[in-house]
Design an enzyme around this catalytic site. Structure first.
Site, mmCIF file in Angstrom:
data_model
loop_
_atom_site.group_PDB
_atom_site.id
_atom_site.type_symbol
_atom_site.label_atom_id
_atom_site.label_comp_id
_atom_site.label_asym_id
_atom_site.label_seq_id
_atom_site.Cartn_x
_atom_site.Cartn_y
_atom_site.Cartn_z
ATOM 1 N N LYS A 97 -74.111 -24.217 109.492
ATOM 2 C CA LYS A 97 -72.902 -25.033 109.697
ATOM 3 C C LYS A 97 -72.834 -25.520 111.146
ATOM 4 O O LYS A 97 -72.575 -26.699 111.416
ATOM 5 C CB LYS A 97 -71.678 -24.180 109.352
ATOM 6 C CG LYS A 97 -70.405 -24.962 109.216
ATOM 7 C CD LYS A 97 -69.257 -24.099 108.723
ATOM 8 C CE LYS A 97 -69.076 -24.199 107.237
ATOM 9 N NZ LYS A 97 -67.816 -23.686 106.737
ATOM 10 N N THR B 139 -59.327 -15.925 104.253
ATOM 11 C CA THR B 139 -58.638 -14.697 103.816
ATOM 12 C C THR B 139 -58.557 -14.730 102.293
ATOM 13 O O THR B 139 -57.471 -14.878 101.731
ATOM 14 C CB THR B 139 -57.223 -14.619 104.438
ATOM 15 O OG1 THR B 139 -56.568 -15.896 104.254
ATOM 16 C CG2 THR B 139 -57.265 -14.288 105.901
ATOM 17 N N VAL C 40 -59.625 -25.548 108.086
ATOM 18 C CA VAL C 40 -58.545 -25.414 109.063
ATOM 19 C C VAL C 40 -59.091 -25.392 110.494
ATOM 20 O O VAL C 40 -58.623 -26.138 111.358
ATOM 21 C CB VAL C 40 -57.722 -24.132 108.770
ATOM 22 C CG1 VAL C 40 -56.813 -23.791 109.938
ATOM 23 C CG2 VAL C 40 -56.899 -24.337 107.515
ATOM 24 N N PHE D 82 -43.611 -33.081 94.759
ATOM 25 C CA PHE D 82 -44.027 -31.879 94.030
ATOM 26 C C PHE D 82 -43.310 -31.711 92.697
ATOM 27 O O PHE D 82 -42.980 -30.597 92.297
ATOM 28 C CB PHE D 82 -43.852 -30.630 94.911
ATOM 29 C CG PHE D 82 -45.106 -30.299 95.641
ATOM 30 C CD1 PHE D 82 -45.449 -30.989 96.783
ATOM 31 C CD2 PHE D 82 -45.981 -29.343 95.157
ATOM 32 C CE1 PHE D 82 -46.643 -30.718 97.443
ATOM 33 C CE2 PHE D 82 -47.174 -29.066 95.806
ATOM 34 C CZ PHE D 82 -47.495 -29.763 96.949
ATOM 35 N N CYS E 192 -55.617 -22.302 98.444
ATOM 36 C CA CYS E 192 -54.397 -21.714 99.023
ATOM 37 C C CYS E 192 -53.376 -21.232 97.996
ATOM 38 O O CYS E 192 -53.035 -20.053 97.980
ATOM 39 C CB CYS E 192 -53.762 -22.710 99.984
ATOM 40 S SG CYS E 192 -54.770 -22.943 101.453
ATOM 41 N N THR F 6 -54.046 -17.697 107.072
ATOM 42 C CA THR F 6 -52.868 -17.242 106.325
ATOM 43 C C THR F 6 -53.030 -15.742 106.058
ATOM 44 O O THR F 6 -53.976 -15.335 105.372
ATOM 45 C CB THR F 6 -52.758 -18.014 104.995
ATOM 46 O OG1 THR F 6 -52.669 -19.404 105.306
ATOM 47 C CG2 THR F 6 -51.541 -17.578 104.203
ATOM 48 N N ASN G 238 -45.912 -21.868 100.524
ATOM 49 C CA ASN G 238 -46.861 -22.106 99.431
ATOM 50 C C ASN G 238 -46.339 -21.570 98.100
ATOM 51 O O ASN G 238 -46.546 -22.173 97.046
ATOM 52 C CB ASN G 238 -48.228 -21.499 99.762
ATOM 53 C CG ASN G 238 -49.058 -22.446 100.613
ATOM 54 O OD1 ASN G 238 -48.618 -23.558 100.915
ATOM 55 N ND2 ASN G 238 -50.240 -22.033 101.012
HETATM 56 P P1 NAD Z 1 -63.020 -22.023 105.072
HETATM 57 O O1 NAD Z 1 -63.699 -21.077 104.166
HETATM 58 O O2 NAD Z 1 -63.178 -23.491 104.892
HETATM 59 O O3 NAD Z 1 -63.442 -21.705 106.597
HETATM 60 C C1 NAD Z 1 -63.558 -20.424 107.128
HETATM 61 C C2 NAD Z 1 -64.720 -20.435 108.113
HETATM 62 O O4 NAD Z 1 -64.762 -19.179 108.784
HETATM 63 C C3 NAD Z 1 -66.086 -20.602 107.435
HETATM 64 O O5 NAD Z 1 -66.775 -21.682 108.035
HETATM 65 C C4 NAD Z 1 -66.793 -19.270 107.682
HETATM 66 O O6 NAD Z 1 -68.181 -19.402 107.815
HETATM 67 C C5 NAD Z 1 -66.123 -18.829 108.974
HETATM 68 N N1 NAD Z 1 -66.221 -17.385 109.239
HETATM 69 C C6 NAD Z 1 -66.017 -16.352 108.395
HETATM 70 N N2 NAD Z 1 -66.213 -15.183 109.022
HETATM 71 C C7 NAD Z 1 -66.507 -15.482 110.308
HETATM 72 C C8 NAD Z 1 -66.812 -14.701 111.469
HETATM 73 N N3 NAD Z 1 -66.818 -13.368 111.404
HETATM 74 N N4 NAD Z 1 -67.064 -15.343 112.616
HETATM 75 C C9 NAD Z 1 -67.049 -16.691 112.678
HETATM 76 N N5 NAD Z 1 -66.785 -17.484 111.624
HETATM 77 C C10 NAD Z 1 -66.520 -16.885 110.453
HETATM 78 O O7 NAD Z 1 -61.479 -21.609 105.028
HETATM 79 P P2 NAD Z 1 -60.230 -22.555 105.338
HETATM 80 O O8 NAD Z 1 -59.883 -23.328 104.118
HETATM 81 O O9 NAD Z 1 -60.417 -23.243 106.629
HETATM 82 O O10 NAD Z 1 -59.092 -21.450 105.510
HETATM 83 C C11 NAD Z 1 -59.018 -20.613 106.635
HETATM 84 C C12 NAD Z 1 -57.662 -19.933 106.628
HETATM 85 O O11 NAD Z 1 -56.637 -20.925 106.763
HETATM 86 C C13 NAD Z 1 -57.351 -19.179 105.345
HETATM 87 O O12 NAD Z 1 -56.576 -18.039 105.653
HETATM 88 C C14 NAD Z 1 -56.504 -20.162 104.570
HETATM 89 O O13 NAD Z 1 -55.622 -19.528 103.667
HETATM 90 C C15 NAD Z 1 -55.738 -20.846 105.664
HETATM 91 N N6 NAD Z 1 -55.277 -22.199 105.351
HETATM 92 C C16 NAD Z 1 -56.088 -23.059 104.660
HETATM 93 C C17 NAD Z 1 -55.643 -24.350 104.399
HETATM 94 C C18 NAD Z 1 -56.493 -25.317 103.625
HETATM 95 O O14 NAD Z 1 -55.975 -26.330 103.178
HETATM 96 N N7 NAD Z 1 -57.780 -25.062 103.449
HETATM 97 C C19 NAD Z 1 -54.376 -24.771 104.839
HETATM 98 C C20 NAD Z 1 -53.594 -23.870 105.570
HETATM 99 C C21 NAD Z 1 -54.053 -22.599 105.808
#
Ligand code: NAD
Length: 440
Positions: A35, A86, A11, A250, A261, A121, A209
């Site tokens: 990263k 999360t 995201v 869907f 998610c 989220t 979701n």
């Molecule tokens: P992800 O695990 O791909 O990315 C999270 C990133 O945050 C990682 O790179 C991690 O290293 C970094 N991180 C963690 N703690 C940190 C800190 N203290 N300081 C700096 N960086 C830190 O997760 P994601 O899939 O991008 O999801 C992130 C959020 O968005 C979640 O809450 C998820 O539910 C929500 N979301 C995800 C999607 C999806 O399709 N993946 C879609 C909508 C919403």
């Protein structure tokens, strides 16, 4: 506008890059040094179609930078997006430790007014917790906004650039204006920016979701009923989808939903409901149905081989939880492959982009990784289709027949329903449809 996006995963990286693409100055922050080093070297740590070019272009234009220095990013930006993970805690509720750690770190580094945006989220009430964590560290003014993200992995750029709607939970009209200004380039076709109270915005993401997961489990349950009644779920799907009140998306049955998610968000809603004394019965059933459905293929295999698959070899096409992503979090393939390994079977796998992920986090050296899909079925007793990647949709069935030891296909995504495989000499199982050879 000067923006920091904290958390550079699926995201954060997409959001940051798209904000840079519309002319903003964006710094993407992560606490994983490898990263950020990779991103600085032009390597994209995730697979997302179109992302690499977009990152490269915005880096070259000096609108997009990467850092591990959160304090500097906070100081140089007006709007700070929190986009960290999360994941579900042990009891299924959302683990907010990363969000709150970032909030605290933001508070420590503030040097003036900031807008802090919860993009992750998060359950209802989190914005208040984020505000409290920041308030404990600073006397500078700030506002906390909820701006949930609806992008889909695999189509993330398009979803972000052309959202169906933008949800902004915000109590202060001036902050709402900042958010509207930021999102204006993405809604030029007239899609709305819905400004609402913070709690409603937080719940909207979970409601979306949970509703989508419910549709999937509903169709999977309907498919099981079709199998028992001799009906065809593909016909039923078309028959109901054309009702404008239902719609066609869907409605595809399969081997269950996965990903980062749906599973965690459904669990989180159940937990949030419990915390206020509400028993969310439908969503508990949605989870139960999904867990059952992830084992659909193992049940079919057990029924076909009489539970004795020790020494047999299965060729698997597709590992990611859906096509166009390398994400294997909670993927049904994990349940299927591990189930086969527990039964003493050998497994050969092929996925266009998720094999590194599979090797690193799931199967190690327990399976054979094959570069080409036909290589995965060489000498195998059956082909298992677990992810409906486009390149698996219209294969050379004669070649499959020659390559497999026996012409047996278990299709967990109903890719080949229309190919009349029984008439071509295959034993074929798919979800909710009883394949019989066409007459004549
Ligand atoms: P992800 O695990 O791909 O990315 C999270 C990133 O945050 C990682 O790179 C991690 O290293 C970094 N991180 C963690 N703690 C940190 C800190 N203290 N300081 C700096 N960086 C830190 O997760 P994601 O899939 O991008 O999801 C992130 C959020 O968005 C979640 O809450 C998820 O539910 C929500 N979301 C995800 C999607 C999806 O399709 N993946 C879609 C909508 C919403």
């Amino acid at each position: 506008m000067k923006i920091a996006v904290i958390g550079s995963g699926y995201v954060g990286l997409v959001a940051g890059t798209c904000f840079a693409e519309t002319g903003n100055n964006v710094v993407c922050v992560d606490n994983v040094v490898a990263k950020i080093d990779a991103l600085k070297a032009g390597k994209i740590p995730i697979y997302e179609p179109g992302l690499e070019e977009l990152v490269k272009r915005n880096v070259a234009e000096e609108r997009l930078t990467f850092t591990t220095d959160l304090a500097a990013a906070v100081k140089s930006s007006l709007v700070l997006f929190i986009a960290v993970g999360t994941p579900p805690g042990e009891d299924g509720s959302s683990d907010l430790s990363a969000v709150l750690a970032v909030a605290k770190a933001i508070g420590k580094s503030m040097d003036g007014f900031k807008v802090i945006v919860d993009k992750s989220t998060v359950p209802c009430g989190t914005a208040r917790k984020v505000a409290a964590a920041i308030r404990a560290e600073t006397t500078h003014p700030f506002d906390v906004v909820s701006n949930p993200e609806f992008l889909k992995e695999g189509a993330a750029i398009d979803d972000f650039m052309k959202p169906d709607r933008v949800v902004v939970g915000c109590d202060d009209p001036r902050t709402a204006e900042i958010m509207k200004e930021l999102y204006a380039p993405f809604v030029r076709t007239g899609k709305p920016i819905l400004v609402m109270d913070v709690e409603s915005a937080e719940l909207t993401k979970y409601a979306a979701n949970a509703m989508l997961a419910t549709r999937i489990s509903f169709m999977n349950e309907m498919a099981s009923l079709c199998e028992k009644l001799g009906a065809n779920v593909d016909h039923v799907r078309r028959g109901i989808g054309l009702d404008a009140r239902i719609g066609t998306s869907f409605l595809f049955p399969g081997i269950g939903y996965g990903g980062s998610c749906f599973p965690k968000d459904v669990k989180a809603v159940v937990k949030t409901a419990e915390s206020v004394g509400h028993d969310f019965k439908i969503l508990k059933a949605v989870e139960d149905v999904n867990e059952h459905q992830k084992r659909w293929m193992l049940r079919k295999i057990d029924a076909h081989y009489g539970k004795d698959v020790a020494g047999k070899t299965f060729g698997v096409w597709g590992l990611s939880f859906k096509p166009q992503t390398d994400d294997m979090r909670e993927a049904p393939s994990i349940v299927v492959v591990n189930g086969l390994l527990e039964r003493g079977a050998k497994v050969r796998v092929c996925d266009p982009v998720a094999m590194d992920e599979a090797r690193k986090h799931h199967f190690g050296d327990k399976v054979t990784y094959c570069k080409r899909n036909y290589e995965a079925i060489e000498g195998a007793d059956a082909l298992l289709v677990l992810t409906e990647w486009n390149e698996f949709r219209h294969p050379d069935f004669d070649r499959i027949k020659q390559t497999l030891k026996h012409p047996v296909i278990f299709d967990g995504r109903n890719c080949y329903v229309s190919y009349d495989l029984p008439s071509r000499g295959f034993t074929y199982a798919c979800v909710g449809v009883k394949p019989t050879a066409k007459k004549g």
